[in-house]
Write an enzyme that holds these catalytic residues in place. Sequence first.
Site, short mmCIF file in Angstrom:
data_model
loop_
_atom_site.label_atom_id
_atom_site.label_comp_id
_atom_site.label_asym_id
_atom_site.label_seq_id
_atom_site.Cartn_x
_atom_site.Cartn_y
_atom_site.Cartn_z
N ASP A 9 -5.95 -72.48 -39.35
CA ASP A 9 -7.43 -72.20 -39.67
C ASP A 9 -7.60 -70.95 -39.74
O ASP A 9 -8.56 -70.56 -38.76
CB ASP A 9 -8.34 -72.90 -38.41
CG ASP A 9 -7.82 -74.37 -37.94
OD1 ASP A 9 -8.03 -74.54 -39.27
OD2 ASP A 9 -7.88 -74.76 -37.16
N GLY A 61 -7.12 -78.96 -42.74
CA GLY A 61 -8.35 -78.47 -43.33
C GLY A 61 -8.85 -77.24 -44.32
O GLY A 61 -8.26 -76.39 -43.32
N HIS A 62 -8.95 -77.13 -45.36
CA HIS A 62 -9.23 -75.94 -46.02
C HIS A 62 -10.16 -76.21 -46.58
O HIS A 62 -10.81 -76.93 -47.40
CB HIS A 62 -7.93 -75.80 -47.42
CG HIS A 62 -6.85 -75.60 -46.98
ND1 HIS A 62 -5.25 -76.41 -46.83
CD2 HIS A 62 -6.29 -75.28 -45.44
CE1 HIS A 62 -4.22 -75.67 -46.54
NE2 HIS A 62 -4.51 -75.48 -45.08
N LYS A 71 -6.84 -69.79 -44.88
CA LYS A 71 -5.45 -69.01 -45.95
C LYS A 71 -6.80 -69.58 -47.12
O LYS A 71 -6.28 -68.90 -47.92
CB LYS A 71 -4.34 -69.76 -45.66
CG LYS A 71 -3.40 -69.36 -44.14
CD LYS A 71 -2.65 -70.58 -44.02
CE LYS A 71 -3.02 -71.94 -43.63
NZ LYS A 71 -3.60 -72.11 -42.04
N GLN A 98 -1.71 -75.50 -41.21
CA GLN A 98 -1.06 -75.40 -40.48
C GLN A 98 -0.54 -74.00 -40.15
O GLN A 98 -0.93 -72.80 -40.81
CB GLN A 98 -0.58 -75.79 -39.27
CG GLN A 98 -1.36 -77.73 -39.37
CD GLN A 98 -0.58 -78.38 -40.49
OE1 GLN A 98 0.41 -78.15 -41.31
NE2 GLN A 98 -1.64 -79.07 -40.62
P1 IMP Z 1 -1.05 -82.91 -35.96
O1 IMP Z 1 -0.62 -82.21 -37.17
O2 IMP Z 1 -1.82 -83.97 -35.87
O3 IMP Z 1 0.53 -83.79 -35.23
O4 IMP Z 1 -0.93 -82.46 -34.46
C1 IMP Z 1 -0.59 -81.52 -34.16
C2 IMP Z 1 -0.68 -80.23 -33.61
O5 IMP Z 1 -0.75 -79.05 -34.62
C3 IMP Z 1 -2.62 -80.29 -33.12
O6 IMP Z 1 -2.96 -78.73 -31.79
C4 IMP Z 1 -3.67 -80.27 -34.24
O7 IMP Z 1 -4.80 -79.56 -33.03
C5 IMP Z 1 -2.36 -78.80 -34.26
N1 IMP Z 1 -2.60 -78.87 -36.28
C6 IMP Z 1 -2.32 -79.87 -37.15
N2 IMP Z 1 -3.52 -79.37 -37.71
C7 IMP Z 1 -3.76 -78.55 -37.74
C8 IMP Z 1 -4.43 -77.45 -38.73
O8 IMP Z 1 -4.22 -77.85 -39.64
N3 IMP Z 1 -5.02 -76.04 -38.19
C9 IMP Z 1 -5.19 -75.67 -36.80
N4 IMP Z 1 -4.34 -76.89 -35.62
C10 IMP Z 1 -4.17 -78.33 -36.36
#
Ligand code: IMP
Length: 429
Positions: A13, A40-41, A16, A226
């Site tokens: 977040d 989430g972009h 980017k 991420q």
């Molecule tokens: P997962 O990717 O859904 O398996 O989640 C694993 C961890 O990565 C969790 O703490 C999520 O909140 C975090 N996470 C996954 N995608 C994002 C993102 O795009 N932004 C911030 N945190 C993320």
Amino acid sequence: MASTCVVGLQWGDEAKGKIVDILTREHQWVVRYNGGANAGHTVVKNGKTYKLSLLPTGILEPHMTALIGNGVVVNPVKFLDEVANLRSAGVEVSPTNLLLSTHAHLIFPYHVEEERLTESGKGQAIGTTGRGIGPCYQDKISRSNGIRVGDLLHPDFLRQRLHAIVPRKNLILRALSSDAKTFDADALADEYLGYAQQMGPFIRDTVHALQQAVHDGKNILFEAAQGSLLDIDHGSYPYVTSSNSSTTGIWAGSGFPARFITRIIGIIKAYTTRVGHGPFPTELDDGPTGIGETIRKIGREYGTVTGRPRRCGWFDAVATRYTTALGGVDELAVMLLDVLSTLDEIKICTAYEVAGQRTTVFPGDAFLLERCKPVYETLPGWKTDITGVRNWNDLPAAERYVSRLGELLERPVSFVSVGPDRDQTIFCK
Ligand code: IMP
């Protein structure tokens, strides 16, 4: 040929999407190489807000070809929804400007269910986004349970695979909980073959397509999803995502040789946020009237995908020095600087204290990170609205703060963002 990677240096977040959007002027291709619809972009363009999860944000530019690489995990429903939403917003999306790798893996509803049950089990929660990302990557690695996007093009094979896999999945789901949802192989095959009809034209050998683009002299932009601290190998394990979200994922996740990357831009927020569980040494857990809540409110720090409030804290230079070095970062973009404009003073974590010892080494392990206490240096706030500033020299005391971040990370700052719009950007070189 120039190829650039935009990578987050924190826990995701970092905004980017805005830098990707700016860089599309100099590139013709944009590539996603990791993650899936957990990302989430948000991009604000000409006053219009676009939210993308799976598709590269670069697709918003008509001259760009967008590619979803083999390292991504794809939920067909999300893929088709995003294509439809973009089209209805007037964005051109077709198989000529969107390519989906045959080797990307498919997310099925049983992945989502498996994640739901694992996350709600005792003592196991990571705080995931609930999109089935982890279980899908697990199945990819297991080989016996993985199904690739390219399998959608072979109906009999897909059905046969589902017949082998779904009973195994149902066993696992029932073992996780007696009231687990279970699935029917034929119903899933029918559903996914329906998606295949619409997705088929987008499905391609993307490694070959990228090689051709390089051969044709195209400039390629890699859009990491991420942040590097969520990297499966190098992040705060086990509180991480399931892919290589640092630049280390580029080669494996797209087939593009990392040695061809000519520019790596590390994206940092002027503070730190994190969603989900896991240690966060600089977290401001200071109640409803505290600075953490102020940052959350002003920065609208709520997850784009899940809507969860993001945990907020001071900038952590120990963690970001580590990810800067890990990612081979050349330069920095400092985002959301305007969010800090109301604060009297601003802290930066410059070291950790562990068991009475001071260290600047970041432990890529949650167990050790939990024991780290931040050591801060304090800078004065600027207490001025900076959202209209466009030149470095017009930044008030904020300039000192940004310069200090660059100094601590030992990289030049090329961009400073002072608001969500594309033009609310200071170009520092
Ligand atoms: P997962 O990717 O859904 O398996 O989640 C694993 C961890 O990565 C969790 O703490 C999520 O909140 C975090 N996470 C996954 N995608 C994002 C993102 O795009 N932004 C911030 N945190 C993320």
